[in-house]
Design a protein around this motif. Structure first.
Motif, PDB file in Angstrom:
ATOM      1  N   GLU A  54       0.829  -1.206   0.000  1.00  0.00           N
ATOM      2  CA  GLU A  54       0.000   0.000   0.000  1.00  0.00           C
ATOM      3  C   GLU A  54       0.861   1.253   0.000  1.00  0.00           C
ATOM      4  O   GLU A  54       1.873   1.331   0.698  1.00  0.00           O
ATOM      5  N   LEU A  90      -3.245   3.712  -2.654  1.00  0.00           N
ATOM      6  CA  LEU A  90      -3.216   2.724  -3.729  1.00  0.00           C
ATOM      7  C   LEU A  90      -2.806   1.403  -3.090  1.00  0.00           C
ATOM      8  O   LEU A  90      -1.941   1.391  -2.201  1.00  0.00           O
ATOM      9  N   ALA A 112      -7.765   1.566  -5.476  1.00  0.00           N
ATOM     10  CA  ALA A 112      -7.414   2.888  -4.953  1.00  0.00           C
ATOM     11  C   ALA A 112      -8.559   3.407  -4.102  1.00  0.00           C
ATOM     12  O   ALA A 112      -9.706   2.977  -4.247  1.00  0.00           O
TER      13      ALA A 112
END
Lengths: 224, 711
Positions: free
Chosen positions: B509, B527, B558
């Motif tokens: 992440e 993301l 996202a």
């Protein structure tokens, strides 16, 4: 169809085999199982226990084709069988068919096995897999050989209880499992080419038989 | 109609009192943010008090005051409001599907850890309860297993209730809403001698529901519940915090509201089944939480016990045919113990060490009764099947986490690891009553146990570029232990195979958090990429559902969480998540590439909020919100043959609040959007093709109002 069922019954009775050398099945090891277990072809090596409500099992007319039962056995006919005679005669009858088709079982590993059979006077080997839980051997019927044997009959596996005493392996169907198999009969009949009347007749007989069945253990004793 | 009259009456009265204010609301079309993340909010989900931009995890914070868009909200109310967070609306409290970032499960052990005041809630049948007197809800997305272990494979919900107040106070709330729904809450803070602080709460809810069962002529999703809560805290000196509590919750719901999809497309809320269906649940929980502050460190001790008893009765074929009915009773006892020790004043390093243990004993007794038309389901000629399953599970874990602060200017590096051990023991037996037989025949009988272990690391780098902006990179492992299914569906063998294995995932992440210097703009974005192994999926089998490890999946996506005060007191907000989650390996080869069941492709909540201080004797503030909540395409089966196209729901919310009185009106799905919240392949679908695709309609438009009196 008849031949397939006979093959299936032969396999059911013998198909499996296995392990350990004591009554304590939890301690059975794979080493005891692996190897070739042979069927003698003698009636004394049929394992059979039977308790039933009533003195006789009656067959609807036409259910049992003539010639299935050997002639000359008293109180055994296509119309019905006396319970006492079943206890005495069935091992002989079972042995008659099994000795024709079944030779023995070879456990090649702790998950793989071969059923040694004779078909059309030719030796054949039915390869498949198995697993063991408690005192039950679950034999897969999903191998190619089994699928060919069973055709459209919807059975994914066959369960056999087992015990090994004095280097003798006994494998058999138990009462609960037989009752479950019998309860599957209506759905098996639907995939056969039997008429609706024949199906109804068989279903009726099977239901009556299952309700009155108290104990049934049926199998074979094998020796290394 | 009474509800509508009530709402109109209340609106009329308040309109008279505050006509001027309402006129402002109507002309400005203003709203308020349901989720407003504040830079100063204190987050405790990391087991220490931190601010949002100090935590290298995507998270959303919901203030308890913003949970007003329903009279009796529960966790399902967060669907769509938190990015990439989805809980199915509808269904029974027994089992509510929960998905985060495309990862989740229709049933079985939830994929998200749930903690209320530091107390873990393990099982799905305790996840749905009324959220009242809530101070704050923190929803962390991504694995939190290093600190929380079991369940938190893809997230954590950390709920904090309002603690007992130091002064005597009383509060009462009454609410009404569509479908004869009523809601009442009474709370009393009762301090004793500035030493023992007590709070007593009682909440009651009921509703007629919006489904009608044509077969019985009655409602099929009536519901009522009540909750009694005691919270206490003892003040000795500043070095000690001692909190304890007791909660009892009872609920009774009719259900399920399932029917053939084709029929529901014509009559959204009419079902037709011939047997009773209901779910009764009793929850009892108690805890003690002790904190001891030392000069540089803090010691936490949390002990909890909970008991769940429930009983489910259902027409398991969901048709008017007499095929089969199920009755399941379960009883569960759970004891947990957590001890953690941590630094509290570290300038350069924050560290936490902890241990966690639990023991859970769960017994399920299940009876399936087959009717005259059992041949539509069964290959066996059975009258009944009876199942007994006892699973006792114990686990122990140790964990540690350290954060090195300002290794370089503004750089925070966090590393943590946990070792989790869990052992589950199964005792299982079942028996069959063959048709017309006088007694049951024992069939399966088996005991076994399995243990599950896992190392659960995490690593993150957070860079605070300045007071406004921070970015982070986070890598963490998620894990969920294996377990046992309740019943054996395989009746053609006496061998019992109920175990399903553990599942795990890696989450990668990158995120950023920005708060503008003027305090009018906040943007959080992330993301992520998730690699999910040995996924535990839910499959509907002949006699009931089972869980099995079906394959491997990936999810990429996202998230964005934005609030912007574009005009004074007028805030625009947007919370949205996108996840593309699909199998890259599946036991059923043709399912490779299919989307994960139930997970919506996107979630979205956007709207405007308006708030204003008002100068009236009774009221001090006014808020208004309008929002649109949307969900992307959902597939409901592994084969991806049943799906719901994207849909959007319009909601509104108006409230005025004062020192002694609050008044509130709201509407959800105002345009009465038609959608399906669940679909499934019926167990009798092979023989009754019209039922093959069955499902449940989503909730219709609902309107409500509530009034709160505070003394």
């Amino acid at each position: 169809m008849k031949n397939k069922l006979i093959y299936l019954i032969s396999v059911l009775f013998v198909a499996v085999v296995c392990f350990s050398c004591s009554d304590n099945n939890d301690n059975i090891s794979d080493k005891d199982l692996i190897g070739i277990w042979n069927y003698s072809g003698k009636a004394v090596d049929i394992h059979f226990k039977f308790e039933y409500n009533g003195d006789e099992i009656s067959f609807p007319e036409g259910l049992i084709p003539s010639g299935v039962f050997p002639e000359g056995i008293p109180r055994v006919s296509e119309m019905g069988i006396n319970i006492a005679m079943i206890k005495m005669a069935l091992p002989m009858l079972a042995n008659k068919y099994m000795s024709q088709y079944f030779q023995g079982i070879k456990f090649t590993s702790d998950t793989e096995m071969e059923i040694l059979m004779t078909m059309n006077d030719q030796p054949i080997t039915l390869k498949t897999t198995y697993m063991i839980q408690k005192d039950i051997i679950k034999v897969s019927t999903q191998s190619n050989g089994f699928k060919e044997l069973l055709g459209t009959i919807p059975v994914n596996s066959i369960d056999l209880n087992y015990k090994i005493i004095n280097n003798e392996l006994t494998v058999y169907l138990n009462t609960s499992y037989v009752k479950t198999l019998l309860a599957v009969v209506p759905s098996i009949l639907k995939v056969t080419d039997l008429t609706e009347e024949q199906q109804t007749m068989i279903e009726g007989f099977v239901k009556t038989f299952s309700i009155n069945l108290k104990t049934l253990e049926f199998g074979a004793k094998l020796k290394k | 109609m009474r509800i509508i009259y009530s709402i109109l009456l209340l609106t009329f009265i308040s309109g008279h009192l505050f006509a001027q204010r309402f006129e402002t609301v109507q002309t400005n079309d203003s709203t308020f943010s349901v989720i407003k993340q504040l830079k100063e909010v204190v987050i405790t989900a990391e087991k220490r008090e931190l601010s949002i931009n100090e935590i290298p995890v995507a998270l959303s914070v919901i203030n308890g005051k913003n949970l007003l868009n329903e009279n009796n909200p529960d966790l399902r109310s967060l669907s769509g409001i938190v990015p990439n967070f989805y809980m199915q609306e509808g269904g029974l409290k027994l089992s509510t599907p929960l998905y985060v970032r495309g990862i989740g499960t229709v049933s079985g052990t939830p994929p998200v850890g749930l903690y209320v005041d530091g107390i873990p809630i393990f099982d799905k049948n305790a996840f749905i309860f009324d959220l009242y007197d809530i101070r704050q809800i923190e929803v962390l997305r991504g694995p939190q297993t290093t600190l929380y272990g079991r369940n938190s494979i893809i997230g954590l919900i950390n709920i904090r209730t309002n603690p007992p107040a130091t002064k005597f106070s009383l509060q009462a709330k009454a609410g009404v809403s569509s479908y004869n729904s009523q809601n009442y809450i009474i709370m009393a803070n009762l301090p004793i001698n500035k030493v023992l602080y007590n709070k007593l709460s009682f909440a009651y809810n009921r509703t007629d529901g919006y489904f009608k069962n044509d077969f019985t002529g009655g409602k099929s999703n009536e519901s009522d519940s009540y909750d009694i809560r005691y919270q206490g805290s003892v003040f000795t000196d500043a070095a000690w915090n001692v909190a304890f509590g007791l909660n009892y919750n009872h609920s009774f719901d009719d259900g399920y509201a399932y029917h053939a999809v084709d029929s529901l497309k014509v009559h959204r809320y009419r079902v037709n089944y011939n047997a009773d269906a209901s779910y009764k649940r009793d929850l009892l929980s108690t805890f003690v939480n002790i904190q001891k502050h030392f000069s540089q460190t803090l010691l936490n001790w949390i002990t909890s016990y909970s008991r769940i008893k429930d009983k489910q009765v259902l027409d398991a074929d969901f048709t008017y045919h007499d095929v089969f009915q199920n009755e399941k009773e379960s009883k569960q006892d759970l004891i947990t113990q957590e001890i953690n020790y941590q630094s509290s004043q570290g300038e350069k390093i924050d560290w936490t060490l902890g241990t966690f243990g639990f023991y859970k004993d769960l017994t399920n007794e299940y009876l399936a009764t087959f009717g005259m038309e059992r041949h539509l389901l069964l290959p066996l000629d059975l009258d009944q099947a009876s199942y007994y399953n006892n699973t006792s599970t114990w686990g122990i874990a140790g964990y540690g986490q350290v954060t090195v602060k300002n290794l370089l200017p503004g750089m925070f590096i966090t590393a943590g690891i946990r070792y989790d051990y869990e052992k589950a023991s199964l005792s299982y037996r079942d028996s069959l009553l063959f048709h017309d037989a006088g007694q049951f025949t024992g069939y399966h009988n088996w005991d076994e146990n399995h243990s599950y272990t896992a190392w659960l690391p995490k690593f993150s780098i957070l860079q605070k570029w300045n007071e406004q902006l921070s970015t982070y990179l986070n890598i963490s492992k998620g894990y969920k232990a294996g377990g046992y299914n309740i019943i054996s569906n395989e009746m053609t063998t006496q061998v019992v195979e109920l175990e399903y294995g553990k599942e795990s995932l890696w989450n990668y992440e990158f995120g950023a958090k920005y708060f503008s210097a003027n305090g009018r703009f906040n943007l959080n974005g992330a993301l992520f990429y998730i690699d999910w192994k040995d996924q535990q999926i839910f499959v509907m089998e002949m006699m009931g559902p089972i869980i099995k490890n079906a394959g491997d999946a990936r999810s990429i996506g996202a998230e964005i969480d934005l609030s912007w005060e574009c005009l004074p007191r007028l805030v625009y907000f947007l919370s949205s998540g996108y996840s593309n989650s699909e199998y890259y390996h599946h036991l059923t080869k043709e399912y490779k590439g299919n989307k994960i069941v139930m997970a919506p492709e996107f979630t979205m909540n956007t709207g405007m909020s308006y708030s204003k201080a008002i100068k009236r004797s009774l009221f001090k503030s006014f808020t208004a919100t309008t929002s649109v909540t949307g969900f992307g395409t959902q597939y409901f089966d592994e084969a991806n043959t049943m799906k719901q196209e994207p849909y959007f729901l319009w909601n509104m919310d108006l409230g005025i609040s004062g020192k002694h009185i609050d008044f509130h009106v709201w509407g959800k799905n105002i345009l009465d959007k038609n959608f399906f919240c669940y679909m499934f392949n019926s167990p009798v679908g092979k023989n009754l093709p019209e039922y093959m695709k069955s499902g449940q309609s989503g909730a219709p438009s609902r309107f409500g109002a509530s009034i709160t009196i505070k003394l």
